[in-house]
Design a protein around this motif. Structure first.
Motif, PDB file in Angstrom:
ATOM      1  N   GLU A  27       6.600  -2.847 -21.013  1.00 31.59           N
ATOM      2  CA  GLU A  27       8.025  -3.397 -21.135  1.00 31.59           C
ATOM      3  C   GLU A  27       9.514  -2.678 -21.476  1.00 31.59           C
ATOM      4  O   GLU A  27      10.095  -2.373 -20.837  1.00 31.59           O
ATOM      5  N   SER A  28       8.332  -1.168 -21.755  1.00 34.96           N
ATOM      6  CA  SER A  28       9.689   0.053 -21.979  1.00 34.96           C
ATOM      7  C   SER A  28       9.341   0.760 -21.087  1.00 34.96           C
ATOM      8  O   SER A  28      10.484   1.455 -20.742  1.00 34.96           O
ATOM      9  N   HIS A  29       8.440   1.276 -20.314  1.00 35.98           N
ATOM     10  CA  HIS A  29       8.373   1.804 -19.292  1.00 35.98           C
ATOM     11  C   HIS A  29       6.969   1.591 -18.343  1.00 35.98           C
ATOM     12  O   HIS A  29       6.079   0.478 -18.172  1.00 35.98           O
ATOM     13  N   ALA A  30       7.269   1.915 -16.810  1.00 33.24           N
ATOM     14  CA  ALA A  30       5.807   1.460 -16.032  1.00 33.24           C
ATOM     15  C   ALA A  30       5.233   1.979 -16.055  1.00 33.24           C
ATOM     16  O   ALA A  30       4.781   3.154 -16.123  1.00 33.24           O
ATOM     17  N   VAL A  31       3.369   2.042 -15.930  1.00 32.48           N
ATOM     18  CA  VAL A  31       2.480   2.129 -16.327  1.00 32.48           C
ATOM     19  C   VAL A  31       1.270   2.059 -15.794  1.00 32.48           C
ATOM     20  O   VAL A  31       1.991   1.120 -14.442  1.00 32.48           O
ATOM     21  N   THR A  32       0.492   2.805 -15.358  1.00 30.33           N
ATOM     22  CA  THR A  32      -0.634   2.670 -14.035  1.00 30.33           C
ATOM     23  C   THR A  32      -1.524   2.436 -15.028  1.00 30.33           C
ATOM     24  O   THR A  32      -1.890   2.585 -15.417  1.00 30.33           O
ATOM     25  N   VAL A  33      -2.459   2.024 -13.683  1.00 36.90           N
ATOM     26  CA  VAL A  33      -3.707   1.173 -14.356  1.00 36.90           C
ATOM     27  C   VAL A  33      -4.894   1.565 -13.573  1.00 36.90           C
ATOM     28  O   VAL A  33      -4.633   0.919 -12.162  1.00 36.90           O
ATOM     29  N   THR A  34      -5.654   2.168 -14.087  1.00 36.29           N
ATOM     30  CA  THR A  34      -6.074   2.718 -13.132  1.00 36.29           C
ATOM     31  C   THR A  34      -7.838   1.204 -12.521  1.00 36.29           C
ATOM     32  O   THR A  34      -7.951   0.861 -14.132  1.00 36.29           O
ATOM     33  N   ARG A  35      -7.835   1.836 -11.201  1.00 37.13           N
ATOM     34  CA  ARG A  35      -9.560   0.610 -11.536  1.00 37.13           C
ATOM     35  C   ARG A  35     -10.359   1.830 -10.385  1.00 37.13           C
ATOM     36  O   ARG A  35      -9.890   2.791 -10.059  1.00 37.13           O
ATOM     37  N   ARG A  36     -11.871   1.514 -11.217  1.00 33.12           N
ATOM     38  CA  ARG A  36     -13.187   2.026 -10.353  1.00 33.12           C
ATOM     39  C   ARG A  36     -13.099   1.638  -9.337  1.00 33.12           C
ATOM     40  O   ARG A  36     -13.031   0.658  -8.061  1.00 33.12           O
ATOM     41  N   ASN A  37     -12.715   2.675  -8.708  1.00 35.03           N
ATOM     42  CA  ASN A  37     -13.572   2.355  -6.745  1.00 35.03           C
ATOM     43  C   ASN A  37     -12.035   1.698  -6.158  1.00 35.03           C
ATOM     44  O   ASN A  37     -12.100   0.868  -4.587  1.00 35.03           O
ATOM     45  N   ALA A  38     -11.042   1.334  -6.823  1.00 35.02           N
ATOM     46  CA  ALA A  38      -9.957   1.213  -5.788  1.00 35.02           C
ATOM     47  C   ALA A  38      -8.289   1.703  -6.595  1.00 35.02           C
ATOM     48  O   ALA A  38      -8.577   2.659  -7.378  1.00 35.02           O
ATOM     49  N   GLU A  39      -7.799   1.838  -6.072  1.00 29.28           N
ATOM     50  CA  GLU A  39      -6.400   2.409  -6.093  1.00 29.28           C
ATOM     51  C   GLU A  39      -5.221   2.204  -7.339  1.00 29.28           C
ATOM     52  O   GLU A  39      -6.002   0.636  -7.306  1.00 29.28           O
ATOM     53  N   PRO A  40      -5.453   2.971  -8.071  1.00 30.65           N
ATOM     54  CA  PRO A  40      -4.538   2.824  -9.692  1.00 30.65           C
ATOM     55  C   PRO A  40      -3.066   1.684  -9.065  1.00 30.65           C
ATOM     56  O   PRO A  40      -2.305   1.535  -8.045  1.00 30.65           O
ATOM     57  N   LEU A  41      -3.158   0.654  -9.918  1.00 31.54           N
ATOM     58  CA  LEU A  41      -1.881  -0.620  -9.961  1.00 31.54           C
ATOM     59  C   LEU A  41      -0.664  -0.191 -10.511  1.00 31.54           C
ATOM     60  O   LEU A  41      -1.048   1.134 -11.802  1.00 31.54           O
ATOM     61  N   VAL A  42       0.304  -0.494 -10.026  1.00 28.75           N
ATOM     62  CA  VAL A  42       2.046   0.032 -11.312  1.00 28.75           C
ATOM     63  C   VAL A  42       2.097  -0.994 -11.929  1.00 28.75           C
ATOM     64  O   VAL A  42       2.474  -2.100 -11.100  1.00 28.75           O
ATOM     65  N   LEU A  43       2.135  -1.081 -13.336  1.00 34.63           N
ATOM     66  CA  LEU A  43       2.582  -2.785 -13.790  1.00 34.63           C
ATOM     67  C   LEU A  43       3.976  -2.170 -14.336  1.00 34.63           C
ATOM     68  O   LEU A  43       4.794  -0.907 -15.130  1.00 34.63           O
ATOM     69  N   MET A  44       4.939  -2.847 -13.767  1.00 33.28           N
ATOM     70  CA  MET A  44       6.229  -2.745 -14.809  1.00 33.28           C
ATOM     71  C   MET A  44       7.304  -4.000 -15.028  1.00 33.28           C
ATOM     72  O   MET A  44       6.945  -5.279 -14.134  1.00 33.28           O
TER      73      MET A  44
END
Length: 152
Positions: A27-44
């Motif tokens: 809610e305050s800034h974009a965050v990166t969600v890392t995943r095993r064996n997959a490309e990270p995602l950005v949550l904002m």
């Protein structure tokens, strides 16, 4: 209870274990969600996503305007932003220069709100001028005029 964090990266497993912290951060800034064996995602937040889209749209317009060589920058920008025509020629030039500077600052700092604020401010100024606000000289009273208390 409000959870705040300055973390910018989380593991995907934290979404289920500690979703409140992940969502509070997003809610305050974009965050990166890392995943095993997959490309990270950005949550904002949707607000941040809209701000980025607006910045990209403005960037596309600005690139088109600045690569055109016909007329002044203010004239070319007025063609893309017709509300600028409500401004005086001096203000059109100031607006064009400020919008370019705000765009540069937004790109350099990754803060899309800088150009959005400048664009909104100038557009609202143009709308006020078009509505006739600010064209009448102010009439100031030269002497104090006593004003009584309102009756109950």
């Amino acid at each position: 209870m409000t959870v705040t964090t300055t973390r910018t990266e989380f593991q995907s497993s934290e979404l289920s274990r500690n979703s409140a912290e992940v969502f509070a951060a997003a809610e305050s800034h974009a965050v990166t969600v890392t995943r095993r064996n997959a490309e990270p995602l950005v949550l904002m937040s949707e607000r941040d996503s809209r701000a980025h889209r607006t910045l990209f749209e403005f960037a596309a317009t600005l690139i088109a305007v600045t690569t055109d060589d016909r007329g002044t920058l203010a004239e070319r920008m007025s063609d893309r932003f017709p509300w600028m025509l409500a401004l005086s020629q001096v203000d059109q030039a100031a607006c064009a220069a400020e919008l370019v500077a705000a765009a540069r600052a937004s790109f350099a700092t990754e803060q899309p709100h800088l150009v959005a604020a400048a664009l909104t401010s100038w557009k609202e100024t143009a709308e006020a001028v078009a509505a006739g606000l600010g064209v009448q000289p102010m009439e100031w009273f030269d002497e104090d005029i006593p004003v009584g208390l309102p009756s109950a």
